[in-house]
Design an enzyme around this catalytic site. Structure first.
Site, PDB file in Angstrom:
ATOM      1  N   TRP A   1      -6.225  12.298  12.219  1.00 54.92           N
ATOM      2  CA  TRP A   1      -7.376  11.892  12.600  1.00 54.92           C
ATOM      3  C   TRP A   1      -7.600  10.309  12.861  1.00 54.92           C
ATOM      4  O   TRP A   1      -8.618   9.868  13.339  1.00 54.92           O
ATOM      5  CB  TRP A   1      -8.399  12.175  11.378  1.00 54.92           C
ATOM      6  CG  TRP A   1      -7.955  11.226  10.216  1.00 54.92           C
ATOM      7  CD1 TRP A   1      -6.705  10.875   9.736  1.00 54.92           C
ATOM      8  CD2 TRP A   1      -9.027  10.635   9.272  1.00 54.92           C
ATOM      9  NE1 TRP A   1      -7.148  10.065   8.607  1.00 54.92           N
ATOM     10  CE2 TRP A   1      -8.464  10.194   8.351  1.00 54.92           C
ATOM     11  CE3 TRP A   1     -10.480  10.651   9.404  1.00 54.92           C
ATOM     12  CZ2 TRP A   1      -8.775   9.280   7.203  1.00 54.92           C
ATOM     13  CZ3 TRP A   1     -10.922   9.988   8.230  1.00 54.92           C
ATOM     14  CH2 TRP A   1     -10.320   9.326   7.226  1.00 54.92           C
ATOM     15  N   ASP A   2      -6.442   9.585  12.905  1.00 55.76           N
ATOM     16  CA  ASP A   2      -6.332   8.463  12.970  1.00 55.76           C
ATOM     17  C   ASP A   2      -6.700   7.834  14.394  1.00 55.76           C
ATOM     18  O   ASP A   2      -7.359   6.797  14.640  1.00 55.76           O
ATOM     19  CB  ASP A   2      -4.793   7.868  13.003  1.00 55.76           C
ATOM     20  CG  ASP A   2      -4.189   8.259  11.636  1.00 55.76           C
ATOM     21  OD1 ASP A   2      -4.652   8.826  10.954  1.00 55.76           O
ATOM     22  OD2 ASP A   2      -3.243   7.298  11.363  1.00 55.76           O
TER      23      ASP A   2
ATOM     24  N   GLU B   1      -5.792  11.093  -0.003  1.00 51.57           N
ATOM     25  CA  GLU B   1      -4.801  12.024  -0.128  1.00 51.57           C
ATOM     26  C   GLU B   1      -3.992  11.921  -1.426  1.00 51.57           C
ATOM     27  O   GLU B   1      -2.897  12.731  -1.693  1.00 51.57           O
ATOM     28  CB  GLU B   1      -3.671  11.768   0.823  1.00 51.57           C
ATOM     29  CG  GLU B   1      -4.275  12.105   2.346  1.00 51.57           C
ATOM     30  CD  GLU B   1      -3.286  11.830   3.357  1.00 51.57           C
ATOM     31  OE1 GLU B   1      -3.556  12.468   4.409  1.00 51.57           O
ATOM     32  OE2 GLU B   1      -2.605  10.626   3.373  1.00 51.57           O
TER      33      GLU B   1
ATOM     34  N   LYS C   1      -6.238   6.820  -2.890  1.00 54.67           N
ATOM     35  CA  LYS C   1      -5.366   6.117  -2.040  1.00 54.67           C
ATOM     36  C   LYS C   1      -5.995   5.068  -0.993  1.00 54.67           C
ATOM     37  O   LYS C   1      -5.452   4.116  -0.511  1.00 54.67           O
ATOM     38  CB  LYS C   1      -4.435   7.055  -1.135  1.00 54.67           C
ATOM     39  CG  LYS C   1      -3.376   6.775  -0.208  1.00 54.67           C
ATOM     40  CD  LYS C   1      -3.003   7.947   0.301  1.00 54.67           C
ATOM     41  CE  LYS C   1      -1.585   7.647   1.214  1.00 54.67           C
ATOM     42  NZ  LYS C   1      -0.971   8.706   1.984  1.00 54.67           N
ATOM     43  N   GLN C   2      -7.124   5.566  -0.461  1.00 56.71           N
ATOM     44  CA  GLN C   2      -7.991   4.937   0.466  1.00 56.71           C
ATOM     45  C   GLN C   2      -9.310   5.164   0.467  1.00 56.71           C
ATOM     46  O   GLN C   2      -9.832   6.023  -0.418  1.00 56.71           O
ATOM     47  CB  GLN C   2      -7.114   5.344   1.857  1.00 56.71           C
ATOM     48  CG  GLN C   2      -7.350   6.766   2.205  1.00 56.71           C
ATOM     49  CD  GLN C   2      -6.583   7.195   3.237  1.00 56.71           C
ATOM     50  OE1 GLN C   2      -5.451   7.491   3.312  1.00 56.71           O
ATOM     51  NE2 GLN C   2      -7.085   7.229   4.576  1.00 56.71           N
TER      52      GLN C   2
END
Length: 774
Positions: A355-356, A498, A607-608
């Site tokens: 998806w980046d 994640e 994580k993000q």
């Protein structure tokens, strides 16, 4: 008192016209080679070449990747990956019998530089051999943007102490592997016309044929030499051993090596492609002539992306570095290919597409090069068969896009296992291929974002509508009815965070799925031309599924803010244990040295950006108060262990008008690859982070937004900058935005009237006119 070591990377070696264009490694270390091999990598979208040295070292990681040439090694746990193709960089030089090796002797001067403006790698070295003889060496290299197949190398050696006999061994080495995995059959080797080395190989499973060529030219200060040589053929390798050339003291010996690679993907159904490639290579010119053509093409690139920052020189350099690498990794030559998470700079993630690309890289191209954005989305359309296969394999309908994609149509290629569990010692299952399903909605969102900026109806009719509708069909089949609560849910997923696996009702996933289905409903009723609707009806059974989509999406559970405004990241996140993250925020992924994934899953640790990513992408649906409350709650619980996180937080902070916080995150993101951490980029550059840096500049500080289909420009300049200027496109109209500390100007360089909003005001900008907006 210990003398403080100077930084290894210097950002200020460019002067005058080269200011903020050059990155230089100032010291050689044979134990931290991966950093500049990756960040100094060269490429043109067709190929990517890690910047390993001509001479070999034990800790190096040579890498040469040709876009789209995926191959799968046999085995149930193996997945397709970009093969590490034959190495043609290696040139072993012997100076009076002493092998040139910087780990021996003495280094009196050393600079390894990447010149972004010209996309040329250089090394200049003053080296004393163990025997006390002094030599000056200069290395130059480029991967051509003018001819996508060509790589040029030039080495100049000057003996400074006395005359020297110089011997060179150079060729094409197909013995390289992907960390031990050999993806090529033996192949054939030849010396053509007593000067051109040729190596043919074929991937073991996908059957893609490669042909490599190299040729050398030697000259002293002026005359061209034809040194005696011996051809050496080994398994998967062919080399030339050039016998000793005597070079007088202070005289120069220059060695040019021109190489090229072609593959059977280049020309569909071309049976004579190898012969055509050989004929083309024989015509290839000298280093200087080839480099001049290459530099001219890069000059055009920089004219396409005129992003100017006045303020901190490093920030300007970081933006140019990001643009440089995106150009190097974007396969503009072939819509069957897209951008991998490491671009073409390393083996990590096996060249796969995440998806980046759609969420972190595509927006830059939408704003600055819409045709390239369209091509990247066409890759997803060409991948629909693989997405449909994944849906069927999981007993769903429609198009369920793979978390990791490789060749179009191949489907899911996420590995099944990852690193060892720190507690059990067993291989950790990789659940993202099964559970990280939000990518289907991410792709649909990117399609609509492209359309909002471009109004490219031809693209939508041919590709875009089908992508949004096919993914919406998947989501309606994915929803699970909770009879007790009379609602649909999405259970057992992984969201952007994640560190949370097997969770129910991840807010990001639920909202994005709902958006996807709602947009499909809107498209079905208001956007489809009769002939397009008829075609999609035949392809998708559209009317049958639209009834289900319309019925279900209204009943999908969307987690709502609690009494203090916090949107629960999932059903259980807010009830999990809270721990002190201070010790783990200093070193990326250090948390996993203490806890395994099961333990991390039981803590309020992200994580993000997850909820914050939702609030950024679907910002129109949430108030500023809700956004601020969630920022205050979630950011302290985020480790930023993903390279995607810092730029995402910069973007979100900018939406809150927290300009200096946004700038701090931008600065951190810019140093993920470009900073002094000598291990940060060993496995390749972080493509999404580079795209995110550019997003932070254009959309964050530039303030480019779309609200209810209208263009808004709400710029904010960090205190560290005096000026930000860039060009962008709005529905085929090029606009120039210039932001200074005391004024903002928008220029319309098109022949049409452009409307946009600023501070609630509607502004009409006439063709070829400039307006001051504050």
């Amino acid at each position: 008192m210990t003398k403080k070591m100077q930084p290894v990377l210097a950002y200020n070696t460019g002067e005058k016209d080269d200011k903020s264009w050059i990155i230089t490694e100032t010291r050689f270390s044979n134990t931290s080679l991966g950093k500049t091999e990756a960040i100094f990598a060269l490429g043109n979208g067709y190929m990517g070449l890690r910047s390993a040295s001509e001479e070999k070292y034990p800790f190096e990681k040579r890498g040469f990747f040709v876009a789209g040439t995926f191959n799968k090694f046999p085995g149930p746990q193996e997945v397709s990956e970009l093969p590490n193709a034959a190495d043609f960089l290696n040139m072993e030089m012997y100076l009076n019998g002493q092998r040139f090796d910087l780990s021996m002797g003495k280094i009196y001067a050393y600079e390894k530089s990447l010149h972004l403006k010209k996309a040329e790698l250089t090394r200049t070295i003053l080296w004393e051999t163990p025997q006390g003889e002094l030599f000056s060496l200069e290395f130059r290299r480029f991967v051509s943007l003018a001819d996508k197949h060509v790589v040029g190398q030039k080495v100049t050696i000057i003996p400074l102490s006395n005359a020297a006999k110089i011997t060179v061994e150079s060729g094409i080495d197909g013995q390289v592997t992907n960390s031990g995995t050999q993806h090529f059959k033996e192949g054939s080797k030849r010396l053509l016309k007593n000067r051109i080395l040729k190596l043919e190989q074929e991937t073991t499973a996908s059957g893609i044929r490669f042909v490599h060529f190299s040729k050398h030219q030697f000259r002293k200060t002026t005359p061209i030499l034809d040194p005696n040589h011996q051809v050496v053929m080994k398994r998967r390798a062919v080399h030339q051993h050039f016998k000793a050339i005597t070079v007088e003291q202070n005289e120069s010996l220059t060695i040019e090596k021109i190489s090229a690679v072609y593959t059977s993907l280049d020309k569909d159904n071309a049976t004579e492609w190898v012969e055509q490639a050989q004929t083309g290579f024989e015509r290839i010119d000298t280093y200087d002539a080839l480099f001049e053509e290459h530099a001219q093409q890069w000059q055009k690139i920089w004219q396409m992306y005129p992003i100017e920052i006045q303020g901190k020189d490093f920030d300007q350099l970081a933006v140019r570095f990001a643009i440089y690498h995106l150009v190097c990794m974007t396969p503009s030559h072939d819509r069957r290919m897209s951008i991998g998470a490491k671009g073409l700079t390393g083996e990590r993630y096996k060249g796969h597409v995440f998806w980046d690309t759609e969420i972190f890289i595509l927006p830059f191209y939408i704003l600055t090069y819409p045709d390239m954005a369209r091509q990247l989305l066409e890759y997803r359309w060409l991948s629909l068969d693989g997405a449909r296969k994944k849906a069927r394999d999981n007993n769903y309908e429609g198009a369920m896009f793979p978390w990791e994609s490789a060749w179009v149509g191949e489907g899911e290629v996420t590995p099944l296992f990852g690193d060892a569990d720190v507690v059990t010692g067993e291989a950790t299952p990789v659940w993202s291929g099964f559970e990280e399903q939000h990518i289907s909605a991410d792709i649909a969102f990117a399609v609509w974002q492209y359309y909002e900026y471009t109004h490219d109806d031809a693209f939508m009719d041919a590709y875009g509508y089908e992508l949004i509708l096919a993914t919406a069909i998947f989501w309606q089949s994915r929803l699970e009815w909770n009879d007790q609560k009379s609602r649909y849910e999405i259970n057992r997923v992984i969201g952007p965070d994640e560190y949370k696996e097997h969770i129910n009702n991840n807010a990001f996933t639920n909202y994005m799925a709902h958006w996807n289905m709602q947009k499909a409903t809107e498209i079905y009723h208001h956007h489809l031309k009769p002939e397009v609707k008829l075609r999609l009806e035949e392809n998708l059974q559209l009317s049958h599924y639209m009834a289900k989509i319309e019925n279900k999406h209204h009943k999908l559970y969307l987690p709502q803010p609690n009494t203090v405004g916090i949107i629960p990241q999932d059903d259980t996140y807010l009830s999990k244990e809270i721990i002190d993250l201070g010790p783990y925020r200093k070193v990326i992924a250090s948390l996993l040295n203490t806890y395994n994934m099961e333990q991390v899953n039981a803590m309020q640790i992200s994580k993000q950006a997850d909820v914050l990513m939702l609030l950024y992408l679907l910002g129109d649906q949430f108030s500023d108060e809700i956004k601020l409350a969630n920022w205050t709650y979630y950011e302290p619980k985020t480790l930023h262990d993903s390279s995607l996180s810092k730029s995402a937080h910069s973007l979100f902070a900018a939406t809150l008008c927290e300009t200096e916080i946004a700038y701090a995150f931008f600065s951190d993101a810019a140093r993920i690859d470009l900073g002094q951490d000598l291990a940060s980029s060993d496995t390749g550059v972080h493509a999404a982070s580079l795209g995110g840096i550019l997003e932070a500049v254009l959309f964050g500080f530039g303030g480019i937004q779309i609200k209810q289909g209208e263009l808004h420009i709400e710029p904010q300049l960090p205190a560290a900058w005096q000026k930000l200027s860039f060009r962008f496109y709005w529905r085929d109209c090029p606009l120039q935005l210039t932001i200074e500390s005391n004024r903002t100007l928008v220029r319309n360089d098109s022949a049409d009237i452009v409307q946009f909003k600023n501070g609630g005001r509607l502004i009409e900008l006439a063709p070829e006119k400039t307006v001051f907006i504050h």
